[in-house]
Write an enzyme that holds these catalytic residues in place. Structure first.
Site, short mmCIF file in Angstrom:
data_model
loop_
_atom_site.label_atom_id
_atom_site.label_comp_id
_atom_site.label_asym_id
_atom_site.label_seq_id
_atom_site.Cartn_x
_atom_site.Cartn_y
_atom_site.Cartn_z
CB SER A 43 -0.89 -0.15 1.24
OG SER A 43 -1.29 1.77 1.21
CG HIS A 78 -3.81 -1.03 -1.35
ND1 HIS A 78 -5.16 -2.07 -1.95
CD2 HIS A 78 -3.70 -0.87 -0.54
CE1 HIS A 78 -6.25 -2.33 -0.75
NE2 HIS A 78 -5.76 -1.09 -0.11
CG ASP A 96 -5.17 2.17 0.62
OD1 ASP A 96 -5.56 1.45 0.91
OD2 ASP A 96 -3.42 2.25 1.44
CG MET A 150 -8.72 7.58 2.36
SD MET A 150 -7.80 7.13 4.19
CE MET A 150 -6.60 5.68 3.44
CG HIS A 196 -9.62 0.07 0.19
ND1 HIS A 196 -8.73 0.10 0.60
CD2 HIS A 196 -10.97 0.41 0.18
CE1 HIS A 196 -9.60 -0.06 1.80
NE2 HIS A 196 -10.55 -0.51 1.79
CG MET A 221 -11.29 2.77 2.24
SD MET A 221 -9.76 2.95 2.99
CE MET A 221 -8.78 3.01 1.99
CG MET A 227 -11.52 -2.44 5.88
SD MET A 227 -9.97 -2.57 4.50
CE MET A 227 -9.72 -1.03 5.65
N GLY A 241 -9.04 4.28 7.04
CA GLY A 241 -8.26 5.32 7.51
C GLY A 241 -6.89 5.77 7.68
N GLY A 252 -0.49 1.79 9.60
CA GLY A 252 -0.09 1.90 10.36
C GLY A 252 -0.65 1.12 12.01
CG ASP A 277 -6.29 -2.49 3.50
OD1 ASP A 277 -5.11 -2.51 4.00
OD2 ASP A 277 -6.93 -2.50 2.65
N GLY A 316 1.08 -1.91 4.36
CA GLY A 316 1.84 -0.47 4.51
C GLY A 316 3.13 -0.33 5.30
C1 DX5 Z 1 -6.06 1.85 5.49
C2 DX5 Z 1 -6.14 1.28 3.84
C3 DX5 Z 1 -4.95 0.74 4.44
C4 DX5 Z 1 -3.20 0.89 4.56
C5 DX5 Z 1 -3.17 -0.40 5.64
O1 DX5 Z 1 -7.22 2.21 5.79
O2 DX5 Z 1 -7.09 0.82 3.71
O3 DX5 Z 1 -4.83 -0.15 2.75
O4 DX5 Z 1 -2.90 1.30 4.17
O5 DX5 Z 1 -1.37 -0.33 5.95
P1 DX5 Z 1 -0.85 -0.58 7.21
O6 DX5 Z 1 -0.53 -1.81 6.26
O7 DX5 Z 1 0.32 -0.19 7.85
O8 DX5 Z 1 -1.94 -1.10 8.18
ZN ZN Z 2 -6.73 -0.26 1.76
#
Ligand code: DX5
Ligand code: ZN
Length: 225
Positions: free
Chosen positions: A8, A31, A33, A35, A64, A66, A135, A140, A143, A173, A195
């Site tokens: 990600s 990936h 994201d 948002m 993805h 969101m 999820m 959002g 980390g 994810d 990520g």
């Molecule tokens: C969170 C995202 C994820 C995020 C995962 O809402 O959809 O794709 O990047 O990050 P890590 O792997 O750091 O939890």
């Molecule tokens: Zn994601």
């Protein structure tokens, strides 16, 4: 089930996305994201950045979304050339139509469920999708800590998918790392977004290899082929 790793770029340097893509040539997907600051309390990037990324990498993009109103915005990501476009069940008002539009535009269609959204009401949609995304954090932010409470849903989803012929992919994810990926693979996931575990590492490509090998050791290859 073949293990697939989808790093990600949320955890990468947004001023150097092409370099972030080039850093993981051994990944299966990148990936992305998207948002909108409404569906989730964070704002990232949209279609123009995806269009630029498509020109900057040969990795297929795993978008993805969101966002609110994915019915309106999702098909354009598929038309732009994303390999996979995932919408949230909580946000879509006409998921069947939107998923069909994504497929008609040539992309794989994904449906995402937040940690508190049960999978069972969506069983009849499994024929409309190529990937189910569970999820394992509240969406959002990168980390965050992996939510073990989602593991039973991963197992139930794998059973439902197998009952439907096992054709579609099961993605997880959020909080996926070398310490949590084993649990996800054991429960039946086969596509892993990471990520922080990839872009927080000194060597992102090596991190991808480590994730792949840990997941591959424990996956359900024997049971699901
Ligand atoms: C969170 C995202 C994820 C995020 C995962 O809402 O959809 O794709 O990047 O990050 P890590 O792997 O750091 O939890
Ligand atoms: Zn994601």
């Amino acid at each position: 089930m073949a293990v697939q790793i989808s790093p990600s770029i949320l955890s990468a340097d947004f001023a150097r996305l092409a370099e972030a893509a080039a850093a993981v040539p051994n990944a299966d997907w990148l990936h992305v994201d998207v948002m909108d600051n409404h569906f989730v309390p964070n704002l990232t990037l949209g279609l123009p950045v995806v269009e630029s990324l498509l020109k900057a990498t040969s990795l297929p993009l795993d978008c993805h979304l969101m966002i609110e109103d994915p019915d309106r915005w999702a098909p354009a990501y598929a038309e732009a050339g994303a390999g996979s476009v995932t919408i949230h069940a909580e946000a879509a008002k006409a998921p069947v139509r939107t998923l069909r539009e994504i497929r008609a535009a040539g992309a794989r269609a994904g449906l995402a469920l937040n940690p508190a959204t049960p999978v069972e009401p969506y069983e009849d949609l499994l024929g409309e999708i190529d990937m189910l995304l569970l999820m394992t954090v509240e969406p959002g932010f990168g980390g965050q800590r992996f939510l073990d409470m989602v593991l039973p849903k991963i197992r139930r989803s794998r059973e439902l998918i197998d009952a439907h012929g096992g054709r579609l992919w099961l993605q997880v994810d959020g909080g996926v790392s070398e310490h949590t990926i084993e649990r996800c693979a054991e429960a039946g996931a086969d596509v892993f977004v990471a990520g922080n575990a990839v872009y927080g590492a000194d060597d992102p490509a090596h991190a991808v290899d480590v994730l792949r090998s840990v997941a591959g050791k424990t996956g359900q290859d024997g049971e699901n082929g």
